[in-house]
Design a protein around this motif. Sequence first.
Motif, PDB file in Angstrom:
ATOM      1  N   PHE A 279       0.809  -1.223   0.000  1.00 50.66           N
ATOM      2  CA  PHE A 279       0.000   0.000   0.000  1.00 50.66           C
ATOM      3  C   PHE A 279       0.843   1.273   0.000  1.00 50.66           C
ATOM      4  O   PHE A 279       0.331   2.358  -0.191  1.00 50.66           O
ATOM      5  N   ASP A 280       2.149   1.110   0.252  1.00 44.72           N
ATOM      6  CA  ASP A 280       2.991   2.303   0.286  1.00 44.72           C
ATOM      7  C   ASP A 280       3.309   2.809  -1.108  1.00 44.72           C
ATOM      8  O   ASP A 280       3.575   3.986  -1.310  1.00 44.72           O
ATOM      9  N   LYS A 281       3.280   1.880  -2.087  1.00 42.13           N
ATOM     10  CA  LYS A 281       3.493   2.313  -3.470  1.00 42.13           C
ATOM     11  C   LYS A 281       2.174   2.862  -4.021  1.00 42.13           C
ATOM     12  O   LYS A 281       1.119   2.332  -3.707  1.00 42.13           O
ATOM     13  N   PRO A 282       2.251   3.889  -4.838  1.00 45.84           N
ATOM     14  CA  PRO A 282       0.997   4.389  -5.413  1.00 45.84           C
ATOM     15  C   PRO A 282       0.339   3.305  -6.264  1.00 45.84           C
ATOM     16  O   PRO A 282       0.987   2.688  -7.109  1.00 45.84           O
ATOM     17  N   GLY A 283      -0.929   3.033  -6.004  1.00 48.29           N
ATOM     18  CA  GLY A 283      -1.633   2.000  -6.749  1.00 48.29           C
ATOM     19  C   GLY A 283      -1.997   2.502  -8.131  1.00 48.29           C
ATOM     20  O   GLY A 283      -2.033   3.708  -8.381  1.00 48.29           O
ATOM     21  N   LYS A 284      -2.225   1.540  -9.027  1.00 46.93           N
ATOM     22  CA  LYS A 284      -2.679   1.924 -10.349  1.00 46.93           C
ATOM     23  C   LYS A 284      -4.133   2.382 -10.267  1.00 46.93           C
ATOM     24  O   LYS A 284      -4.566   3.259 -10.990  1.00 46.93           O
ATOM     25  N   TYR A 285      -4.866   1.797  -9.359  1.00 50.30           N
ATOM     26  CA  TYR A 285      -6.288   2.125  -9.219  1.00 50.30           C
ATOM     27  C   TYR A 285      -6.638   2.605  -7.824  1.00 50.30           C
ATOM     28  O   TYR A 285      -7.361   3.583  -7.673  1.00 50.30           O
ATOM     29  N   ILE A 286      -6.149   1.904  -6.784  1.00 48.35           N
ATOM     30  CA  ILE A 286      -6.503   2.318  -5.422  1.00 48.35           C
ATOM     31  C   ILE A 286      -5.937   3.717  -5.188  1.00 48.35           C
ATOM     32  O   ILE A 286      -4.757   3.957  -5.392  1.00 48.35           O
TER      33      ILE A 286
ATOM     34  N   ALA B 295      -9.796  -5.162  -6.543  1.00 45.21           N
ATOM     35  CA  ALA B 295      -9.469  -6.473  -7.112  1.00 45.21           C
ATOM     36  C   ALA B 295      -8.366  -6.344  -8.162  1.00 45.21           C
ATOM     37  O   ALA B 295      -7.424  -7.142  -8.202  1.00 45.21           O
ATOM     38  N   ALA B 296      -8.474  -5.334  -9.020  1.00 47.34           N
ATOM     39  CA  ALA B 296      -7.506  -5.158 -10.105  1.00 47.34           C
ATOM     40  C   ALA B 296      -6.111  -4.898  -9.544  1.00 47.34           C
ATOM     41  O   ALA B 296      -5.128  -5.518  -9.981  1.00 47.34           O
ATOM     42  N   ASP B 297      -6.034  -4.000  -8.584  1.00 41.92           N
ATOM     43  CA  ASP B 297      -4.726  -3.652  -8.017  1.00 41.92           C
ATOM     44  C   ASP B 297      -4.122  -4.802  -7.218  1.00 41.92           C
ATOM     45  O   ASP B 297      -2.955  -5.142  -7.392  1.00 41.92           O
TER      46      ASP B 297
END
Lengths: 795, 284, 158
Positions: free
Chosen positions: A8-15, A522-524
């Motif tokens: 969660f520390d990395k920027p998500g593509k979607y979240i 789900a995607a992330d």
Amino acid sequence: MTGPRFDFDKPGKYIGQPTKRGDTKRLLRGRGKYVDDLTLPRMLHAAFLRSPVAHGKILSIDITEAKKVNGVIRIFKGSDFIDVVKPYVGVLSHLAGLRSPPQMPIAIDRVLWQGEPVAMVVATSRAIAEDAVSLIEMDLEELPAATNMETALDKEEPIIHSEYDSNLSWERTVDVGDVEEVYKRDDVTIVEKQFRFGRHTGVPLEARSIIANYDPSENQLDVYYSGQAPHMMQNIYSKHLNIPEENVRVISQDVGGAFGIKIHTYGDEFAATAVAKIMERPIKFIADRYESFMTDIHARDHVVNGKMAVSKDGKILAIEFSDITGIGPFSMYPRTSAIEANQILNLTGGPYVVPNYRANSRVVFQNKNMMCQYRAVGHPVAMAICDGLVEEAAAAINMDSVELRKLNLIKDNAYPTTTASGLKLDDLSHHKAINKLVEMMDYEKLKDENNKLRNEGVHRGIGFVSMIEITNPSPAFYGVGGAHIASQDGATIRLGAGGGIHVSSSVTEQGQGTNAILAQIAADVFGVNIDMVQVTTGDTKTTPYGGGAWASRGAGIGGEAVYLAAEALKDQVLDIASVMLQSKPEDLNISDGNVVDIGSDDNRISLSDLARTVYYRGNELPSDMPLELIATRHYRVTDMPFVFTNAAMAAHIELDVETGIIKVLNFWAVEDCGRVINPMLVDEQIRGGVVQGIGSALYEECLYSDEGQLLNVTLADYLVPMAAEMPEIHVAHIETPTKTSVLGAKGAGEAGTGGAPAAIINAVNNALRPLGVTNFQIPMTPNRMLETLKAANFK
Amino acid sequence: MKAASFLYELPEDLNTALQLLNSSDIDVLPLAGGQSLMPMMNFRVSQPDLLVDLNKIDSLKKIDSDSNSIKIGSMVKYSDMEKSDLIKEKIPLINNVIPFVAHSAIRNRGTIGGSIALADPAAEFPSLLVSLDATIELMNIKGTREVKSEDFFTGIFETDRKTNELVTSINIPINKSPKKFGFYEITRRHGDYAMAGAFVTTDGDKKEFSNSRVVLFAVSTKPLRIIDIEVFLNGNLLNDVSVQENAIDIINGYEFEGDLHNDTEAKKTYAKVSLKRALGELNG
Amino acid sequence: MADTRTITVNVNGEVHTNTINVRKNLIDYLRDDLGFTGSHVGCEHGVCGACTLDINGETVRSCLMLAVQADGTAITTIEGLADNGVAGDLKKSFAEKNALQCGYCTPGMLASAIEYINAGGNADKDKIRRHISGNYCRCTGYQAIVEAIYSVAENGGN
């Protein structure tokens, strides 16, 4: 746990991104599937004769003429349901002492509120059914009605249910510390106000709608329902129509707004479902707008006498109030009509350190439409009481109300803590929120401007609220009280042969964007493009068992279940991949639809190739290899009864002192709902909620005559907020993830509606106070403002 | 909420329509734009036996003028008036008021004749027409008659029209220079029926009030023309604030009708404020 | 005199001829007889705007119009809106700004928005708000809808 966890520390593509909702494609092309869009073979239409009076004895119902209408198939009276429907009772054991008599879908010998169904016509079209309804002759003996909640407990008032000694349904008192001791001190300032909250209703644009169909060959009941909680309704229909739960399927496809209106047991819907079983063919009932105003649950009708004591230096020493609310002739099933009062007792003062607290609420029966839970249950009342008194107290001791708030708001580093009423709080950020708010709105400048303008005869006011919102409820909300209402939710994720995934979830979608955020998670977490994610919600046959949409739980509970299921499916995939690729699962990951090497991100095998191998060429895999590419996980909140969020909001209004009309110039909201999964959707939840709150503060009110007749049953008379009068709403976020889950998401659906009324009331009073008057009654109509302004002192 | 059954006719000429309206044994209603009648029928408050749809009668859809007046056919829609250059030029007040009448989808169907035949006391057009001293033309199978707009409106949803008559046109006198006007209405939401409103008109070529008209709406059972105020204003300068204040005080002597959301006292206040602001508009 | 009548209408380019009961509203005819369920019933008394659609280039409330009155007209419902031009731009913009939640007001809201742009409406938020003030939306609070229309107006309407 075999593969790497989502970081969660990395920027998500979607979240965390303003990802567009997939559902809008369908809705923008007129391809939505709302209940009324559906036509089933041999389907019949229902219309109801309803009680014209608030209280009466049914002497006779003559259907002779009505039956003659061409196209009328059958007409049902209340007694026709006695052998079919087991009566239902709206009580919960954890609300000690709550009482309410058994209810049936249609009145049998007595009507207890105007709008109560008395007979049901089933015909080949709705128009024909209405023709027949108008020909039913009903002979009623009107009985004295108890309509006014403030006098409903008086000895002279008729007692609605003869089995009880009074019209009291429930009463609760909270008494913490010693408020009396505080009042005795000579160094305290005490402010007292009466708050009056009008009866509101939710007015979803799509009215309540249902199609029920029964197949006797399989004893199967299918119910298409515009609503929020399919599994709850499945249980109710099973229990009260005596059909095994497994044989009841409840489906909610597109829902045209719900807001808590569509989560209760309504007599007309229940009758339509029972008749489908009796007649063994599909029955459609679509409430019209007239029926919606008369019979959709109402809410918020409360009169509160509130009192606050503060020290000279602005410390809140005590809050006290007494509340009375009228809920109609019954407590609604299955959630009961005592929850709003209970919430008010629990929530009032919740953002602050309140050493002494005494509060009482009485919930009374009356001959009006029933009240029950509507978006932000209890919050608008609780926040208006406390923050209204905060602003009164600040004015009384000549302190800026923001300063007084800062002195008393629970410190951001003081969690976990417990409020005076006993609520467990954690991970809140009141101080960060209010600091960001005053900065965002440029409070000092705005105040100066208001002062200048006041000298020119322009009366503007700024009002604040600091609030908490109940979200992510645990079983403590309903389950402990014996209600068959799930507080856990589940998600199943399956890998398809094409490399996409299918998510099915027990939370439901009414436009909030639930499906979208589930797809984002789900995607992330699983590692595919969002276009490769399909989401199904709203069908008891195809989704895991769960609670649906209520109490702002979709993201926090439903989202967490999807997170867990996505991790579990990923583990399955990586276990299989590790065998196929002669690798270790912990050295692999899934990215963009491919199994990749951790670190290098080199593609090893696509998900579609992997799935096809498993599904079609299992011979290539070891014989003891588990083949599951489907995972189900359920989640419930365990550490806390509820996960609270907080917000700080402010309204800027202008009062036309000649007409009493209030214009909302601007509105700001700083909200902390933990991890924001989709900032666009969260902002839209806040904005929509704020406007609903502004509606309740300025426009909306179900007006009854003394005899219990609802006087405004059209959208021309019950005023809802429209675009021209609504302000721009500026939204900002603090993100304090909840420690109760991995995702850290809390709810965001109700804060706007819960907080906006208080901000508006306070802003109006900020404009009124220099004129020497105040008013704490909503809606703040022009007429009411003119009344207040009569005593105003214009210098 | 579906309308009860009825019979339906769609005449293409006025005579046929008037013949149909003349039936004495059944309840016949003319259907103009339907923007008020249809809701009442959907609620089954109105249950005619026969509906005579006027939408195919082209002779009622014209806007004509001569040197003395503009004649607006009863089936002219709000949106047609909105687009009419003739109206814009000769009676700009109409153009100014139309955006306040409901919303565009309603104005695309609603007609001037329907609005005044309905005579909703909260609607703008009945009072607007009184303020312009318009004349209403009515027809039945026997002939035509004209009624001053002031006499046409008789009560809440009540007019001088007989059930066998149709409003066929509205004649509005025009002057060399258009009348000066002030218009103000108080609503809580844009496009709603007003809580109160006021029209003030006066001769366009003078600095003093002259042949003025003061008409309030949404505060009484019908358009409320206040001749006392007109008499008081005539001859005084348009921009004299003390004159305006005294004119508004005259309202104190009148009684007003409350509604679901506003009591009689509030209505009086709104009446005064809307007149004050309409007078202000006159000078703005 | 009759209580049924035969009408011919062009809906989204399809020509339909039906004999219908004269009391049927246009919205019920479109939904129940023709299956164009994209337009929605919200109040049946002309206030909420959900059933607003385009007839011969003008918006109307289809709950306040009898189906028989649509005889000979060309009707465009949300199902018939193009994916390009003004309608296409607005649909794109609505999706981008999330100018819809439950989607129930959307057909009427789009009809009003198209009318605004086609009439040369400019990028003025107050004007847009007034123009759509006959369309009720309970979900969004309107801001996203206003912004969606605004952004199309800003780009010259097409």
